[in-house]
Scaffold this active site. Structure first.
Site, mmCIF file in Angstrom:
data_model
loop_
_atom_site.group_PDB
_atom_site.id
_atom_site.type_symbol
_atom_site.label_atom_id
_atom_site.label_comp_id
_atom_site.label_asym_id
_atom_site.label_seq_id
_atom_site.Cartn_x
_atom_site.Cartn_y
_atom_site.Cartn_z
ATOM 1 N N ILE A 95 0.815 -1.215 0.000
ATOM 2 C CA ILE A 95 0.000 0.000 0.000
ATOM 3 C C ILE A 95 0.851 1.268 0.000
ATOM 4 O O ILE A 95 0.364 2.329 -0.378
ATOM 5 C CB ILE A 95 -1.010 0.018 1.164
ATOM 6 C CG1 ILE A 95 -0.308 -0.036 2.520
ATOM 7 C CG2 ILE A 95 -1.986 -1.137 1.031
ATOM 8 C CD1 ILE A 95 -1.275 0.080 3.686
ATOM 9 N N LYS B 110 13.464 -2.917 -5.123
ATOM 10 C CA LYS B 110 12.031 -3.199 -5.239
ATOM 11 C C LYS B 110 11.247 -1.911 -5.449
ATOM 12 O O LYS B 110 10.330 -1.839 -6.270
ATOM 13 C CB LYS B 110 11.531 -3.920 -3.986
ATOM 14 C CG LYS B 110 10.083 -4.382 -4.079
ATOM 15 C CD LYS B 110 9.597 -4.933 -2.744
ATOM 16 C CE LYS B 110 10.339 -6.180 -2.339
ATOM 17 N NZ LYS B 110 9.796 -6.747 -1.066
ATOM 18 N N ASN C 245 3.814 4.518 7.011
ATOM 19 C CA ASN C 245 3.225 3.331 6.409
ATOM 20 C C ASN C 245 4.032 2.060 6.645
ATOM 21 O O ASN C 245 3.504 0.965 6.552
ATOM 22 C CB ASN C 245 3.076 3.585 4.899
ATOM 23 C CG ASN C 245 2.457 2.436 4.160
ATOM 24 O OD1 ASN C 245 1.270 2.190 4.271
ATOM 25 N ND2 ASN C 245 3.282 1.712 3.419
ATOM 26 N N SER D 292 -2.449 1.817 11.762
ATOM 27 C CA SER D 292 -2.792 0.911 12.847
ATOM 28 C C SER D 292 -3.319 -0.390 12.233
ATOM 29 O O SER D 292 -2.929 -0.760 11.131
ATOM 30 C CB SER D 292 -3.808 1.560 13.780
ATOM 31 O OG SER D 292 -4.068 0.748 14.902
ATOM 32 N N TYR E 264 2.484 -7.771 17.798
ATOM 33 C CA TYR E 264 1.986 -6.960 16.689
ATOM 34 C C TYR E 264 0.829 -6.080 17.142
ATOM 35 O O TYR E 264 0.784 -4.878 16.843
ATOM 36 C CB TYR E 264 1.540 -7.869 15.540
ATOM 37 C CG TYR E 264 1.007 -7.124 14.345
ATOM 38 C CD1 TYR E 264 1.851 -6.367 13.539
ATOM 39 C CD2 TYR E 264 -0.346 -7.181 14.000
ATOM 40 C CE1 TYR E 264 1.374 -5.683 12.435
ATOM 41 C CE2 TYR E 264 -0.835 -6.502 12.897
ATOM 42 C CZ TYR E 264 0.026 -5.760 12.115
ATOM 43 O OH TYR E 264 -0.452 -5.082 11.021
ATOM 44 N N LYS F 12 0.423 -1.873 17.208
ATOM 45 C CA LYS F 12 -0.621 -1.167 16.477
ATOM 46 C C LYS F 12 -1.544 -0.379 17.409
ATOM 47 O O LYS F 12 -2.097 0.661 17.013
ATOM 48 C CB LYS F 12 -1.419 -2.160 15.616
ATOM 49 C CG LYS F 12 -0.598 -2.720 14.464
ATOM 50 C CD LYS F 12 -0.047 -1.600 13.594
ATOM 51 C CE LYS F 12 0.793 -2.068 12.442
ATOM 52 N NZ LYS F 12 1.267 -0.974 11.579
#
Length: 318
Positions: A49, A73, A108, A161, A187, A191
């Site tokens: 994204i 990349k 991001n 998040s 994780y 977040k």
């Protein structure tokens, strides 16, 4: 209107369905060529994204500054020359050598469900990578964000998040999860920290025209899944509730873009965004994968506590 895209998310049909893409958000906001020269920083622009966010913003004419963990990349995906990756302080220093103002910061980059590990500063790997590095980046770039902010065009900070925030608050008594590490708990903690810090940024700086949002981009099959087993990945797509909710990367970037540039959010901040709208409280009766935020998502006392603890962890005095 902050409910413009609510109806189209009611019955998702999987990647590529009628839910909006990031590029559609730009078109719906009539922003093609309207942000000429506006400085925007996007972290994590080597894939997923992050790439789609940058692609969608390109037609606006904004000046995009991108960070990437994988230069090859990123260059292949975006077709542009990018600066090589740097540590947070070096990255921020390089940016500030090019611009003293920054209108939008989109944080991001991230990792997910990794084996237990530590950063070079000896912080738990997911908390350090997903949260502390971006907290430090914000602190260093804060003067540039405030310098660019005006009542007519406030600066915005977007922190990524996740629905995972519902699974764990920040464990202040054991942030590194020593002797109790579990990859999904770690994780989730990172977040939740992103969500809380977006709220705290907005609380502290809204009066100076700097607004912040946390964003749940949705389920997207990107490189973020690389630490998951094939069984875990298959379980996501085959789940009758979650499977249809999975988005393409182009759709996954839509909420980020909406939070960063939508005129409908003018005068708003400190909100958790999901499915291109301000999220509602989670209703457990609708099932585990239903949208919505946890009751602990908004906690001024804990948000302030996290801010103060984080300052110590990154070695910054205010």
């Amino acid at each position: 209107m902050t409910t413009r895209y609510e109806a189209v998310h009611k019955k998702p049909q999987g990647p590529g369905d009628a839910r909006p893409t990031a590029m559609q958000i730009i078109h719906d906001e009539s922003l093609e060529g309207q942000l000429t020269g506006l400085p925007i920083l996007i972290t994590g622009a080597s894939a997923g994204i992050g790439v789609e966010t940058a692609k969608a913003l390109f037609p606006t004419g904004a000046t995009l500054y991108l960070t990437a963990c994988d230069l090859n990349k990123a260059t292949q995906a975006l077709g542009n020359d990018l600066s090589p990756p740097h540590a947070v302080r070096t990255c921020a220093s390089n940016l500030l050598s090019k611009t003293q103002t920054l209108n939008i910061l989109i944080a991001n980059a991230g990792i997910m469900a990794t084996p237990e590990g530590r950063t070079k500063d000896n912080n738990e790997l997911q908390f350090g990578t997903n949260y502390l590095s971006l907290f430090l980046l914000f602190l260093i770039l804060r003067p540039a964000l405030l310098s660019a902010a005006t009542p007519k065009l406030p600066s915005r900070v977007i922190l990524l998040s996740s629905i995972a925030h519902r699974s764990s608050e920040v464990n202040f008594s054991n942030i590194n999860l020593d002797n109790e590490y579990e990859k999904w708990k770690a994780y989730a903690q990172s977040k939740c920290a992103m969500l809380w810090t977006a709220n705290e940024i907005d609380r502290r700086y809204a009066a100076q025209n700097l607004r912040a949002f946390s964003v749940q981009p949705g389920g997207i099959q990107t490189g973020l899944l690389k630490h998951m087993s094939e069984e875990e990945k298959t379980g996501l797509t085959s789940d009758p509730k979650l499977g249809p909710q999975i988005k393409s990367p182009e759709q996954g970037a839509a909420t980020t873009l909406w939070g960063a540039i939508s005129k409908s959010l003018h005068g708003v901040g400190g909100r958790y965004l999901e499915d291109v709208q301000i999220a509602k409280p989670f209703d457990a009766s609708e099932g585990h994968w239903a949208p919505g935020y946890s009751p602990h998502a908004y906690s001024p006392e804990k948000e302030k506590m996290l801010w103060e603890v984080s300052l110590g962890l990154v070695g910054v005095d205010e």
